[in-house]
Write an enzyme that holds these catalytic residues in place. Structure first.
Site, PDB file in Angstrom:
ATOM      1  CB  CYS A   2      -0.880  -0.014   1.244  1.00 51.46           C
ATOM      2  SG  CYS A   2      -1.859  -1.511   1.355  1.00 51.46           S
ATOM      3  NE  ARG A  27       4.015   1.597  -2.138  1.00 52.21           N
ATOM      4  CZ  ARG A  27       4.981   1.378  -1.242  1.00 52.21           C
ATOM      5  NH1 ARG A  27       6.177   1.882  -1.453  1.00 52.21           N
ATOM      6  NH2 ARG A  27       4.761   0.671  -0.162  1.00 52.21           N
ATOM      7  CG  ASN A  98       2.310  -0.937   3.365  1.00 48.38           C
ATOM      8  OD1 ASN A  98       1.755  -1.948   2.919  1.00 48.38           O
ATOM      9  ND2 ASN A  98       3.500  -0.542   2.960  1.00 48.38           N
ATOM     10  N   GLY A  99       0.690  -3.301   5.503  1.00 48.92           N
ATOM     11  CA  GLY A  99       1.235  -4.508   6.133  1.00 48.92           C
ATOM     12  C   GLY A  99       0.140  -5.547   6.339  1.00 48.92           C
ATOM     13  CE  LYS A 485      11.758 -14.274 -14.907  1.00 51.81           C
ATOM     14  NZ  LYS A 485      10.833 -15.177 -15.428  1.00 51.81           N
ATOM     15  CE  LYS A 603       4.249  -8.816 -13.711  1.00 52.02           C
ATOM     16  NZ  LYS A 603       5.491  -9.608 -13.533  1.00 52.02           N
TER      17      LYS A 603
END
Ligand code: AGP
Length: 608
Positions: A2, A27, A98-99, A485, A603
């Site tokens: 967040c 983010r 946030n968490g 990759k 993506k």
């Protein structure tokens, strides 16, 4: 993760808050909100979706004030919605967070017994009620915050406002970042530097276990226990774009380095070390999962490689017959789904069309579906019968890294969960594996410390026309992932192969121009893989060996050796992945490709 912003000064708070949240959009988020002090109250404005929706809301229904907090939410508990958006209020207390609070259900039950009513599904709302309980007991906002956070288990960075104290913002930090911006007659709080760079470059970083009391004329730092903390401000030289990458040159490198924390966050609340067990609340009551007769894993790309590791592990530890298929194959091959088959789909974005279609194909044939996703309430998450979320945070770079290693982490947890409930593994047998999982993040950190050596290797071999990647057993899928990759970010052709298969054809490719990456942990098939290496070496192949056990014998054969720590053999795929990611990254940088947005790639592949 967040986005958090707080402001106290003499300018219009809601403008500064929204502007700061825009700097944090990279983010990733699914909802947003702001709150300001105005005329003795704290009005809140929140909305689902993008910040432009919040701006529209503020135009229609503005809030004044020179002090406030703002938040962009990346959902971890509770679907994206206006009700679950932050800020959250309890009486006169307003909070952003946030968490992940691990014990929020227990706290919610306790507060419910005190008569507290909740309006959201979030863990954050519990924090606002805990603080208000303390305020109602006579604490001021600082002491009340201190008392509340002492009850929290998990990760949290919070900013708190109280209606009766309009000149104070309180911030507290545990596990997720908080930075304080120091202005002239104004101060800022943020989860990341970009949010405040437009206003100041003088910052104070909070450390875990620290609080900040932020007023317009000054900032006081203390520990959670109230001990004073003195810290010199730092001056940030980054430009805003560099700041969004946390100082890393690319989001890809930042996300490679975020993997230890992402794995910690994904395991948080799910390892029961004392009981030698795993807790997956998401599968509570799902007897159909515990009693599965077969597990069919379905995914695409990197997520398919994770499923290949998952298959090895689930068969090894839970003894459940397992198989793996591509979403694009599964959906069209009219699969035979026998009774008792559980389909496990894995998807970082939760929007991959082929994987979503595979869910329909599975459900039409009577299978129950478990999804492993990184995006809460995504299409795949919503269609599954049960969802286990990875907590990697938003993955910005197109090439998947931290999402992959957190998918592996969830697959290990799932295998252990099933093995324990089926009685195939008892607590004593599970304990060492669980202990190794606890150590996994620090082992990943150790792999990341090989970065400079791998960068040198990348420059030596970056002009190669093609690469071969070899691995055996549970590490064979990592050879596939290493090759993918390299292909997707450096545009060099690369092929992953089961090491035992090399002599059945690919050996024809071996020349000095085709470096061979060999995954060579000291496991049960080490000797066989060493023989494969000798076959390569005798044909002039240049070998890059990745191992947890270097030896003189290996040094005689390999041109390069990259060492990873030793751990439980079934967890080695995570550790072997890190050098694969770093090698591909530095070869791509050497070749000057667009590392974060490689040509032709998306993506999330939401089309067939
Ligand atoms: C990963 O590096 C690739 N970008 C791609 O293969 C990706 O893994 C695949 O498209 C699946 O995406 P998902 O995990 O979002 O379903």
């Amino acid at each position: 993760m967040c986005g958090i912003i707080g402001y106290i000064g003499d300018r219009d708070a809601s403008t500064i808050l929204v502007q700061g949240l825009k700097r944090l959009e990279y983010r990733g988020y699914d909802s947003a909100g702001v709150a300001t002090f105005t005329e003795g109250t704290i009005p809140v404005r929140r909305c689902l979706g993008k910040l432009e929706n919040l701006e529209r809301l503020l135009r229609d229904d503005p809030i004044e004030g020179k002090v406030g907090i703002g938040h962009t939410r990346w959902a971890t508990h509770g679907r994206p919605s206006e009700e679950n958006a932050h800020p959250h209020r309890a009486g006169k207390v307003v909070v952003i967070h946030n968490g992940i609070i691990e014990n929020y259900l227990e706290l919610r039950a306790h507060l419910g017994k005190l008569g507290r009513k909740f309006t959201s599904e979030t863990d954050t709302e519990v924090i606002s009620h805990l603080i208000e309980e303390a305020v109602l007991s006579g604490r001021d906002i600082v002491a009340a915050t201190r008392e509340a956070i002492a009850q929290l288990e998990g990760s949290f960075s919070i900013v708190v406002m109280h209606q009766d104290d309009p000149e104070t913002l309180v911030a507290a930090k545990s596990a997720t970042p908080i930075v304080i911006g120091l202005g002239e007659g104004e101060n800022f709080i943020a989860s990341d530097i970009p949010a405040i760079l437009d206003h100041t470059r003088r910052v104070l970083f909070l450390e875990d276990g620290e609080m900040a009391v932020v007023r317009r004329d000054g900032v006081t730092l203390t520990t959670f226990a109230g001990e004073p903390v003195s810290r010199e401000p730092r001056v940030v030289s980054w430009d805003p774009v560099t700041a969004q990458k946390g100082g890393y040159r690319h989001f890809l490198l930042k996300e490679i380095h975020e993997q230890p924390q992402a794995i910690i966050d994904t395991m948080r609340g799910r390892l029961l070390q004392e009981e030698g067990d795993v807790s997956l609340d998401e599968l509570a009551g799902c007897e159909w999962a515990t009693n599965a007769k077969r597990i069919t894993f379905v995914a695409c790309g990197t997520a398919w490689h994770a499923c290949q590791v998952g298959k090895y592990f689930v068969e090894q530890i839970a003894r459940i017959p397992s198989d793996v298929d591509y979403g694009s194959e599964f959906r069209y091959r009219d699969p035979v789904i026998e009774d008792g088959t559980v389909v496990v789909v894995v998807s970082q974005s939760g929007e991959t069309a082929d994987t979503l279609a595979a869910i329909e194909a599975a459900r039409e044939r009577g299978a129950k579906v478990i999804a492993i996703c990184n995006v809460v309430d995504s299409s795949i998450a919503r269609r599954a019968d049960a969802v286990i979320y990875t907590h990697a945070g938003p993955e910005i770079s197109v090439a998947s890294t931290k999402a992959f290693t957190t998918q592996l982490t969830v697959l290990y947890l799932l295998g252990l969960f099933l093995a324990r409930r089926r009685g195939v593994v008892d607590a004593e047998a599970a304990a060492p594996l669980i202990a190794d999982l606890v150590n996994l993040p620090s082992h990943v950190e150790e792999c990341l410390r090989r970065e400079r050596a791998i960068e040198k290797i990348a420059k030596k071999y970056g002009d190669a026309r093609g690469f071969l990647y070899l691995g055996r057993g549970i590490n064979y899928p990592i050879a596939l992932e290493g090759a993918l990759k390299l292909k997707e970010i450096s545009y060099i052709h690369a092929e992953g192969y089961a090491a035992g298969e090399m002599k059945h054809g690919p050996i024809a490719l071996i020349t000095e121009q085709v470096p061979v990456v060999v995954l060579l942990p000291k496991d049960a098939v080490y000797g066989k893989s060493l023989s494969n290496m000798k076959e390569v070496e005798s044909r002039g192949g240049r070998i890059i060996a990745v191992t947890d056990s270097p030896s003189a014998e290996l040094e005689d054969i390999a041109w390069e050796i990259i060492q990873v720590p030793t751990t439980n053999p079934c967890l080695l795929p995570v550790l072997l992945t890190i050098p694969m990611q770093l090698l591909a990254y530095y070869i791509a940088v050497y070749r000057g490709t667009d590392v974060d947005q490689p040509r032709n790639l998306a993506k999330s592949v939401t089309v067939e």
